[in-house]
Write a protein that holds these residues in place. Structure first.
Motif, PDB file in Angstrom:
ATOM      1  N   ARG A 227       0.840  -1.201   0.000  1.00  0.00           N
ATOM      2  CA  ARG A 227       0.000   0.000   0.000  1.00  0.00           C
ATOM      3  C   ARG A 227       0.876   1.254   0.000  1.00  0.00           C
ATOM      4  O   ARG A 227       0.488   2.288   0.572  1.00  0.00           O
ATOM      5  CB  ARG A 227      -0.930  -0.026   1.219  1.00  0.00           C
ATOM      6  CG  ARG A 227      -1.925  -1.170   1.188  1.00  0.00           C
ATOM      7  CD  ARG A 227      -2.857  -1.182   2.387  1.00  0.00           C
ATOM      8  NE  ARG A 227      -2.157  -1.418   3.638  1.00  0.00           N
ATOM      9  CZ  ARG A 227      -1.764  -2.610   4.071  1.00  0.00           C
ATOM     10  NH1 ARG A 227      -1.977  -3.690   3.328  1.00  0.00           N
ATOM     11  NH2 ARG A 227      -1.153  -2.733   5.234  1.00  0.00           N
ATOM     12  N   CYS A 228       2.038   1.154  -0.634  1.00  0.00           N
ATOM     13  CA  CYS A 228       2.958   2.292  -0.695  1.00  0.00           C
ATOM     14  C   CYS A 228       3.778   2.188  -1.981  1.00  0.00           C
ATOM     15  O   CYS A 228       3.852   1.123  -2.595  1.00  0.00           O
ATOM     16  CB  CYS A 228       3.894   2.297   0.524  1.00  0.00           C
ATOM     17  SG  CYS A 228       5.026   0.882   0.597  1.00  0.00           S
ATOM     18  N   LEU A 254       1.304  -5.664 -10.391  1.00  0.00           N
ATOM     19  CA  LEU A 254       0.899  -4.263 -10.526  1.00  0.00           C
ATOM     20  C   LEU A 254      -0.479  -4.145 -11.163  1.00  0.00           C
ATOM     21  O   LEU A 254      -1.227  -3.201 -10.870  1.00  0.00           O
ATOM     22  CB  LEU A 254       1.938  -3.517 -11.368  1.00  0.00           C
ATOM     23  CG  LEU A 254       1.768  -2.014 -11.539  1.00  0.00           C
ATOM     24  CD1 LEU A 254       1.994  -1.308 -10.217  1.00  0.00           C
ATOM     25  CD2 LEU A 254       2.733  -1.481 -12.600  1.00  0.00           C
ATOM     26  N   CYS A 255      -0.820  -5.078 -12.010  1.00  0.00           N
ATOM     27  CA  CYS A 255      -2.073  -5.013 -12.763  1.00  0.00           C
ATOM     28  C   CYS A 255      -3.229  -5.759 -12.086  1.00  0.00           C
ATOM     29  O   CYS A 255      -4.317  -5.833 -12.659  1.00  0.00           O
ATOM     30  CB  CYS A 255      -1.865  -5.565 -14.169  1.00  0.00           C
ATOM     31  SG  CYS A 255      -0.674  -4.639 -15.150  1.00  0.00           S
ATOM     32  N   THR A 257      -6.369  -6.535  -9.914  1.00  0.00           N
ATOM     33  CA  THR A 257      -7.508  -5.786  -9.407  1.00  0.00           C
ATOM     34  C   THR A 257      -7.453  -5.728  -7.881  1.00  0.00           C
ATOM     35  O   THR A 257      -7.142  -6.719  -7.225  1.00  0.00           O
ATOM     36  CB  THR A 257      -8.818  -6.456  -9.844  1.00  0.00           C
ATOM     37  OG1 THR A 257      -8.844  -6.538 -11.268  1.00  0.00           O
ATOM     38  CG2 THR A 257     -10.022  -5.679  -9.344  1.00  0.00           C
ATOM     39  N   ARG A 259      -5.413  -3.862  -6.104  1.00  0.00           N
ATOM     40  CA  ARG A 259      -4.152  -3.349  -5.588  1.00  0.00           C
ATOM     41  C   ARG A 259      -4.328  -1.869  -5.228  1.00  0.00           C
ATOM     42  O   ARG A 259      -5.003  -1.119  -5.944  1.00  0.00           O
ATOM     43  CB  ARG A 259      -3.052  -3.529  -6.629  1.00  0.00           C
ATOM     44  CG  ARG A 259      -1.672  -3.051  -6.182  1.00  0.00           C
ATOM     45  CD  ARG A 259      -0.656  -3.322  -7.279  1.00  0.00           C
ATOM     46  NE  ARG A 259       0.585  -2.595  -7.094  1.00  0.00           N
ATOM     47  CZ  ARG A 259       1.720  -3.134  -6.669  1.00  0.00           C
ATOM     48  NH1 ARG A 259       1.766  -4.412  -6.368  1.00  0.00           N
ATOM     49  NH2 ARG A 259       2.798  -2.395  -6.543  1.00  0.00           N
ATOM     50  N   SER A 260      -3.684  -1.453  -4.128  1.00  0.00           N
ATOM     51  CA  SER A 260      -3.809  -0.082  -3.659  1.00  0.00           C
ATOM     52  C   SER A 260      -3.325   0.909  -4.720  1.00  0.00           C
ATOM     53  O   SER A 260      -2.311   0.688  -5.384  1.00  0.00           O
ATOM     54  CB  SER A 260      -2.988   0.101  -2.378  1.00  0.00           C
ATOM     55  OG  SER A 260      -2.895   1.459  -2.025  1.00  0.00           O
ATOM     56  N   ARG A 261      -4.035   2.010  -4.856  1.00  0.00           N
ATOM     57  CA  ARG A 261      -3.632   3.050  -5.804  1.00  0.00           C
ATOM     58  C   ARG A 261      -2.323   3.710  -5.382  1.00  0.00           C
ATOM     59  O   ARG A 261      -1.638   4.314  -6.209  1.00  0.00           O
ATOM     60  CB  ARG A 261      -4.739   4.097  -5.922  1.00  0.00           C
ATOM     61  CG  ARG A 261      -6.008   3.552  -6.571  1.00  0.00           C
ATOM     62  CD  ARG A 261      -7.059   4.643  -6.698  1.00  0.00           C
ATOM     63  NE  ARG A 261      -8.282   4.139  -7.313  1.00  0.00           N
ATOM     64  CZ  ARG A 261      -9.368   4.878  -7.544  1.00  0.00           C
ATOM     65  NH1 ARG A 261      -9.359   6.166  -7.189  1.00  0.00           N
ATOM     66  NH2 ARG A 261     -10.428   4.360  -8.104  1.00  0.00           N
ATOM     67  N   ARG A 262      -1.994   3.624  -4.104  1.00  0.00           N
ATOM     68  CA  ARG A 262      -0.735   4.199  -3.622  1.00  0.00           C
ATOM     69  C   ARG A 262       0.460   3.329  -4.006  1.00  0.00           C
ATOM     70  O   ARG A 262       1.608   3.791  -3.957  1.00  0.00           O
ATOM     71  CB  ARG A 262      -0.762   4.348  -2.102  1.00  0.00           C
ATOM     72  CG  ARG A 262      -1.758   5.378  -1.590  1.00  0.00           C
ATOM     73  CD  ARG A 262      -1.530   5.639  -0.110  1.00  0.00           C
ATOM     74  NE  ARG A 262      -0.197   6.196   0.114  1.00  0.00           N
ATOM     75  CZ  ARG A 262       0.719   5.649   0.888  1.00  0.00           C
ATOM     76  NH1 ARG A 262       0.486   4.481   1.487  1.00  0.00           N
ATOM     77  NH2 ARG A 262       1.895   6.229   1.063  1.00  0.00           N
ATOM     78  N   THR A 264       2.424   2.405  -6.294  1.00  0.00           N
ATOM     79  CA  THR A 264       3.078   2.582  -7.593  1.00  0.00           C
ATOM     80  C   THR A 264       4.366   1.767  -7.640  1.00  0.00           C
ATOM     81  O   THR A 264       4.950   1.426  -6.609  1.00  0.00           O
ATOM     82  CB  THR A 264       3.399   4.056  -7.835  1.00  0.00           C
ATOM     83  OG1 THR A 264       4.245   4.525  -6.776  1.00  0.00           O
ATOM     84  CG2 THR A 264       2.128   4.880  -7.884  1.00  0.00           C
TER      85      THR A 264
END
Length: 301
Positions: A227-228, A254-255, A257, A259-262, A264
Protein backbone atom coordinates in the motif's frame (compact mmCIF):
# COMPACT_ATOMS: atom_id res chain seq x y z
CA UNK A 1 15.56 -11.66 21.60
CA UNK A 2 17.92 -8.72 21.07
CA UNK A 3 18.95 -7.18 17.76
CA UNK A 4 22.17 -5.16 17.57
CA UNK A 5 23.07 -2.74 14.83
CA UNK A 6 24.33 0.72 14.02
CA UNK A 7 22.44 3.99 13.69
CA UNK A 8 23.86 6.75 11.51
CA UNK A 9 22.59 10.32 11.59
CA UNK A 10 23.63 12.99 9.08
CA UNK A 11 26.30 15.32 10.44
CA UNK A 12 24.61 18.52 9.38
CA UNK A 13 22.20 20.19 11.76
CA UNK A 14 18.71 20.88 10.58
CA UNK A 15 15.07 19.81 10.80
CA UNK A 16 13.91 16.25 11.33
CA UNK A 17 15.29 13.87 8.73
CA UNK A 18 13.98 10.98 6.68
CA UNK A 19 15.36 7.55 7.48
CA UNK A 20 15.90 4.11 6.00
CA UNK A 21 16.32 0.65 7.52
CA UNK A 22 18.76 -1.51 5.54
CA UNK A 23 17.96 -5.24 5.55
CA UNK A 24 20.62 -7.65 4.33
CA UNK A 25 20.44 -10.73 2.16
CA UNK A 26 20.56 -14.48 2.75
CA UNK A 27 22.80 -16.35 5.14
CA UNK A 28 24.62 -14.99 8.17
CA UNK A 29 24.50 -11.33 7.16
CA UNK A 30 25.62 -8.64 9.56
CA UNK A 31 24.88 -4.92 9.68
CA UNK A 32 27.31 -4.27 6.79
CA UNK A 33 25.93 -7.08 4.58
CA UNK A 34 29.54 -8.00 3.82
CA UNK A 35 30.87 -4.93 1.94
CA UNK A 36 27.62 -3.82 0.30
CA UNK A 37 26.05 -1.54 2.90
CA UNK A 38 28.94 0.78 3.97
CA UNK A 39 29.10 2.82 0.71
CA UNK A 40 25.30 2.85 0.55
CA UNK A 41 25.14 4.06 4.16
CA UNK A 42 27.70 6.81 3.51
CA UNK A 43 25.83 8.03 0.43
CA UNK A 44 22.50 8.17 2.25
CA UNK A 45 24.01 10.00 5.22
CA UNK A 46 25.61 12.54 2.90
CA UNK A 47 22.20 13.01 1.28
CA UNK A 48 20.69 13.86 4.68
CA UNK A 49 19.02 10.51 5.41
CA UNK A 50 19.33 8.65 8.71
CA UNK A 51 20.34 4.99 8.34
CA UNK A 52 19.83 1.97 10.57
CA UNK A 53 21.21 -1.49 9.79
CA UNK A 54 21.44 -4.52 12.07
CA UNK A 55 22.94 -7.96 12.52
CA UNK A 56 20.56 -10.73 11.57
CA UNK A 57 19.40 -13.05 14.36
CA UNK A 58 22.36 -15.05 15.67
CA UNK A 59 24.91 -12.97 13.74
CA UNK A 60 27.38 -10.51 15.26
CA UNK A 61 25.95 -9.09 18.47
CA UNK A 62 22.33 -10.16 17.84
CA UNK A 63 20.83 -13.04 19.79
CA UNK A 64 18.69 -15.82 18.39
CA UNK A 65 19.21 -18.00 15.31
CA UNK A 66 18.17 -16.99 11.79
CA UNK A 67 18.06 -20.64 10.77
CA UNK A 68 15.24 -21.21 13.25
CA UNK A 69 13.24 -18.28 11.87
CA UNK A 70 10.68 -17.90 9.13
CA UNK A 71 10.62 -15.02 6.66
CA UNK A 72 7.71 -13.68 8.69
CA UNK A 73 9.94 -13.74 11.79
CA UNK A 74 12.66 -11.85 9.89
CA UNK A 75 10.03 -9.36 8.72
CA UNK A 76 9.05 -8.79 12.35
CA UNK A 77 12.70 -8.01 13.13
CA UNK A 78 12.80 -5.48 10.28
CA UNK A 79 9.57 -3.91 11.53
CA UNK A 80 11.02 -3.59 15.04
CA UNK A 81 14.10 -1.88 13.57
CA UNK A 82 11.81 0.51 11.69
CA UNK A 83 9.96 1.39 14.89
CA UNK A 84 13.27 2.02 16.67
CA UNK A 85 14.50 4.36 13.95
CA UNK A 86 11.17 6.21 13.94
CA UNK A 87 11.45 6.73 17.69
CA UNK A 88 14.64 8.79 17.35
CA UNK A 89 14.01 12.50 18.01
CA UNK A 90 16.19 13.52 15.05
CA UNK A 91 14.09 11.51 12.58
CA UNK A 92 10.78 12.34 10.95
CA UNK A 93 8.83 9.20 11.75
CA UNK A 94 6.46 9.22 8.79
CA UNK A 95 9.41 9.47 6.34
CA UNK A 96 11.16 6.24 7.34
CA UNK A 97 11.03 3.22 5.03
CA UNK A 98 12.77 -0.03 4.12
CA UNK A 99 15.62 -0.99 1.80
CA UNK A 100 15.96 -4.76 1.36
CA UNK A 101 18.74 -6.46 -0.58
CA UNK A 102 18.22 -9.88 -2.22
CA UNK A 103 16.47 -12.11 0.37
CA UNK A 104 16.07 -8.92 2.37
CA UNK A 105 13.71 -7.76 -0.37
CA UNK A 106 11.33 -10.61 0.43
CA UNK A 107 11.65 -9.66 4.10
CA UNK A 108 10.85 -5.96 3.66
CA UNK A 109 7.98 -6.64 1.26
CA UNK A 110 6.41 -8.86 3.92
CA UNK A 111 7.10 -6.30 6.65
CA UNK A 112 5.74 -3.39 4.58
CA UNK A 113 2.59 -5.26 3.57
CA UNK A 114 1.79 -5.95 7.21
CA UNK A 115 1.80 -2.22 8.06
CA UNK A 116 -0.52 0.67 7.19
CA UNK A 117 2.08 3.38 7.82
CA UNK A 118 4.71 2.78 5.14
CA UNK A 119 5.73 5.77 3.01
CA UNK A 120 7.77 3.66 0.58
CA UNK A 121 9.84 0.51 0.19
CA UNK A 122 12.94 -0.22 -1.90
CA UNK A 123 14.04 -3.69 -3.02
CA UNK A 124 17.45 -4.37 -4.49
CA UNK A 125 18.07 -7.53 -6.58
CA UNK A 126 15.02 -9.14 -4.99
CA UNK A 127 13.72 -12.14 -6.96
CA UNK A 128 10.11 -12.08 -8.03
CA UNK A 129 10.17 -15.90 -8.04
CA UNK A 130 10.41 -18.37 -5.17
CA UNK A 131 13.74 -19.25 -3.49
CA UNK A 132 13.60 -22.70 -5.09
CA UNK A 133 13.32 -21.22 -8.59
CA UNK A 134 15.87 -18.49 -7.90
CA UNK A 135 18.51 -20.83 -6.48
CA UNK A 136 18.09 -23.28 -9.36
CA UNK A 137 18.68 -20.38 -11.75
CA UNK A 138 21.82 -19.38 -9.83
CA UNK A 139 23.11 -22.95 -9.72
CA UNK A 140 22.54 -23.44 -13.46
CA UNK A 141 24.36 -20.17 -14.18
CA UNK A 142 27.28 -21.26 -12.01
CA UNK A 143 27.54 -24.64 -13.69
CA UNK A 144 27.40 -23.05 -17.12
CA UNK A 145 30.15 -20.58 -16.22
CA UNK A 146 32.30 -23.40 -14.86
CA UNK A 147 32.42 -24.94 -18.36
CA UNK A 148 31.94 -22.05 -20.83
CA UNK A 149 31.51 -22.26 -24.58
CA UNK A 150 33.01 -25.03 -26.66
CA UNK A 151 35.23 -26.14 -23.80
CA UNK A 152 32.28 -27.79 -22.14
CA UNK A 153 32.71 -31.45 -23.01
CA UNK A 154 30.14 -34.21 -22.78
CA UNK A 155 31.21 -35.23 -19.27
CA UNK A 156 30.92 -31.66 -17.98
CA UNK A 157 27.45 -31.31 -19.49
CA UNK A 158 26.41 -34.58 -17.89
CA UNK A 159 27.77 -33.46 -14.51
CA UNK A 160 25.79 -30.23 -14.76
CA UNK A 161 22.60 -32.10 -15.64
CA UNK A 162 23.13 -34.55 -12.78
CA UNK A 163 23.75 -31.72 -10.33
CA UNK A 164 20.56 -29.91 -11.36
CA UNK A 165 18.62 -33.18 -11.20
CA UNK A 166 19.91 -33.70 -7.65
CA UNK A 167 18.90 -30.15 -6.78
CA UNK A 168 15.37 -30.89 -8.03
CA UNK A 169 15.24 -34.08 -5.92
CA UNK A 170 16.30 -32.11 -2.84
CA UNK A 171 13.58 -29.53 -3.47
CA UNK A 172 10.99 -32.29 -3.77
CA UNK A 173 12.35 -33.87 -0.59
CA UNK A 174 11.93 -30.54 1.16
CA UNK A 175 8.31 -30.36 0.03
CA UNK A 176 7.78 -33.79 1.62
CA UNK A 177 9.37 -32.42 4.81
CA UNK A 178 12.15 -35.02 4.56
CA UNK A 179 14.68 -34.97 7.37
CA UNK A 180 18.34 -34.06 7.00
CA UNK A 181 19.48 -37.71 6.88
CA UNK A 182 17.20 -38.34 3.90
CA UNK A 183 18.57 -35.28 2.12
CA UNK A 184 22.16 -36.41 2.69
CA UNK A 185 21.28 -39.87 1.42
CA UNK A 186 20.16 -38.27 -1.84
CA UNK A 187 23.43 -36.33 -2.05
CA UNK A 188 25.53 -39.43 -1.34
CA UNK A 189 23.57 -41.52 -3.84
CA UNK A 190 24.33 -38.91 -6.50
CA UNK A 191 28.05 -39.11 -5.76
CA UNK A 192 28.24 -35.71 -4.04
CA UNK A 193 28.70 -33.73 -7.27
CA UNK A 194 31.15 -30.87 -6.68
CA UNK A 195 28.89 -28.33 -8.36
CA UNK A 196 26.35 -28.72 -5.57
CA UNK A 197 28.78 -27.11 -3.13
CA UNK A 198 27.89 -23.79 -4.76
CA UNK A 199 24.30 -24.31 -3.62
CA UNK A 200 25.16 -25.17 -0.01
CA UNK A 201 28.65 -26.31 1.00
CA UNK A 202 27.85 -25.71 4.68
CA UNK A 203 24.63 -27.73 4.81
CA UNK A 204 23.70 -29.08 8.24
CA UNK A 205 20.46 -30.08 9.89
CA UNK A 206 19.57 -26.54 10.99
CA UNK A 207 20.24 -25.05 7.56
CA UNK A 208 18.34 -27.84 5.81
CA UNK A 209 15.32 -27.12 8.01
CA UNK A 210 15.49 -23.40 7.23
CA UNK A 211 15.86 -23.94 3.48
CA UNK A 212 12.97 -26.38 3.14
CA UNK A 213 10.79 -24.02 5.20
CA UNK A 214 11.65 -21.08 2.92
CA UNK A 215 12.00 -22.72 -0.50
CA UNK A 216 8.48 -22.16 -1.83
CA UNK A 217 7.94 -18.64 -0.50
CA UNK A 218 5.86 -16.75 -3.06
CA UNK A 219 6.45 -12.97 -3.02
CA UNK A 220 3.39 -12.26 -5.18
CA UNK A 221 0.84 -11.89 -2.32
CA UNK A 222 3.10 -9.35 -0.63
CA UNK A 223 3.57 -7.46 -3.90
CA UNK A 224 -0.19 -7.36 -4.40
CA UNK A 225 -0.77 -6.31 -0.79
CA UNK A 226 1.61 -3.33 -0.84
CA UNK A 227 0.00 0.00 0.00
CA UNK A 228 2.96 2.29 -0.70
CA UNK A 229 5.29 3.22 -3.58
CA UNK A 230 7.88 0.58 -4.47
CA UNK A 231 11.26 1.09 -6.13
CA UNK A 232 12.85 -2.11 -7.47
CA UNK A 233 16.48 -2.23 -8.60
CA UNK A 234 17.97 -5.02 -10.71
CA UNK A 235 21.31 -5.66 -12.34
CA UNK A 236 20.88 -6.78 -15.94
CA UNK A 237 23.77 -9.24 -15.60
CA UNK A 238 22.79 -10.58 -12.19
CA UNK A 239 23.93 -14.24 -12.15
CA UNK A 240 21.78 -15.09 -9.13
CA UNK A 241 18.35 -13.72 -10.05
CA UNK A 242 16.17 -14.45 -13.12
CA UNK A 243 15.63 -10.77 -13.82
CA UNK A 244 13.26 -11.09 -16.80
CA UNK A 245 11.01 -13.51 -14.91
CA UNK A 246 11.08 -11.25 -11.85
CA UNK A 247 10.05 -8.23 -13.93
CA UNK A 248 7.14 -10.23 -15.34
CA UNK A 249 5.95 -11.07 -11.80
CA UNK A 250 6.21 -7.45 -10.67
CA UNK A 251 4.27 -6.28 -13.71
CA UNK A 252 1.56 -8.89 -13.24
CA UNK A 253 1.14 -7.93 -9.56
CA UNK A 254 0.90 -4.26 -10.53
CA UNK A 255 -2.07 -5.01 -12.76
CA UNK A 256 -4.06 -7.06 -10.24
CA UNK A 257 -7.51 -5.79 -9.41
CA UNK A 258 -7.76 -4.41 -5.90
CA UNK A 259 -4.15 -3.35 -5.59
CA UNK A 260 -3.81 -0.08 -3.66
CA UNK A 261 -3.63 3.05 -5.80
CA UNK A 262 -0.74 4.20 -3.62
CA UNK A 263 1.30 1.13 -4.59
CA UNK A 264 3.08 2.58 -7.59
CA UNK A 265 6.03 0.68 -9.02
CA UNK A 266 9.29 2.14 -10.32
CA UNK A 267 11.81 -0.29 -11.84
CA UNK A 268 15.45 0.51 -12.52
CA UNK A 269 17.50 -2.09 -14.42
CA UNK A 270 21.21 -1.30 -14.74
CA UNK A 271 22.03 -3.28 -17.90
CA UNK A 272 25.62 -4.37 -17.16
CA UNK A 273 25.40 -4.56 -13.37
CA UNK A 274 25.59 -7.68 -11.17
CA UNK A 275 23.71 -8.77 -8.05
CA UNK A 276 25.17 -5.93 -5.99
CA UNK A 277 24.71 -3.41 -8.79
CA UNK A 278 28.43 -3.34 -9.63
CA UNK A 279 29.94 -3.23 -13.10
CA UNK A 280 32.55 -5.75 -14.37
CA UNK A 281 36.00 -4.64 -13.33
CA UNK A 282 34.57 -1.88 -11.16
CA UNK A 283 35.68 -3.35 -7.84
CA UNK A 284 33.26 -3.19 -4.92
CA UNK A 285 31.89 0.22 -5.85
CA UNK A 286 28.34 0.62 -7.17
CA UNK A 287 27.62 1.22 -10.85
CA UNK A 288 27.63 4.89 -11.91
CA UNK A 289 24.28 6.53 -11.30
CA UNK A 290 22.90 3.81 -9.04
CA UNK A 291 23.10 5.68 -5.73
CA UNK A 292 21.96 8.95 -7.31
CA UNK A 293 18.87 7.22 -8.74
CA UNK A 294 18.12 5.86 -5.26
CA UNK A 295 18.39 9.16 -3.39
CA UNK A 296 16.53 11.08 -6.10
CA UNK A 297 13.59 8.67 -5.81
CA UNK A 298 13.67 8.80 -2.02
CA UNK A 299 13.60 12.59 -2.02
CA UNK A 300 10.63 12.53 -4.38
CA UNK A 301 8.74 10.29 -1.97
Amino acid sequence: MRLAGCLGLPAQAGPARAGVVLVGGSGATDRDNDTFFPPLRDHLLNAGTAVLSYDKRGVGASSGDWRAATLTDLAADASAALDFLRSQPEVEAHSVGFFGHSEGGWVVLRAATARDDMPWVVTNSCPGVSPAVQERHALAHHLRDAHPGSQADVDADADAENTLALYDRLIEAGRRDADFATAMHLVDAAGRPPGLAYYRADMDEHLWTFLKRKQDHDPTPDLIGLRCPHLAFFGGQDPLVPVADSLHVLGAALCRTGRSRRATLTVEVLPEADHRLRLPGGGNGPAPGYLDKLTRWLHQH
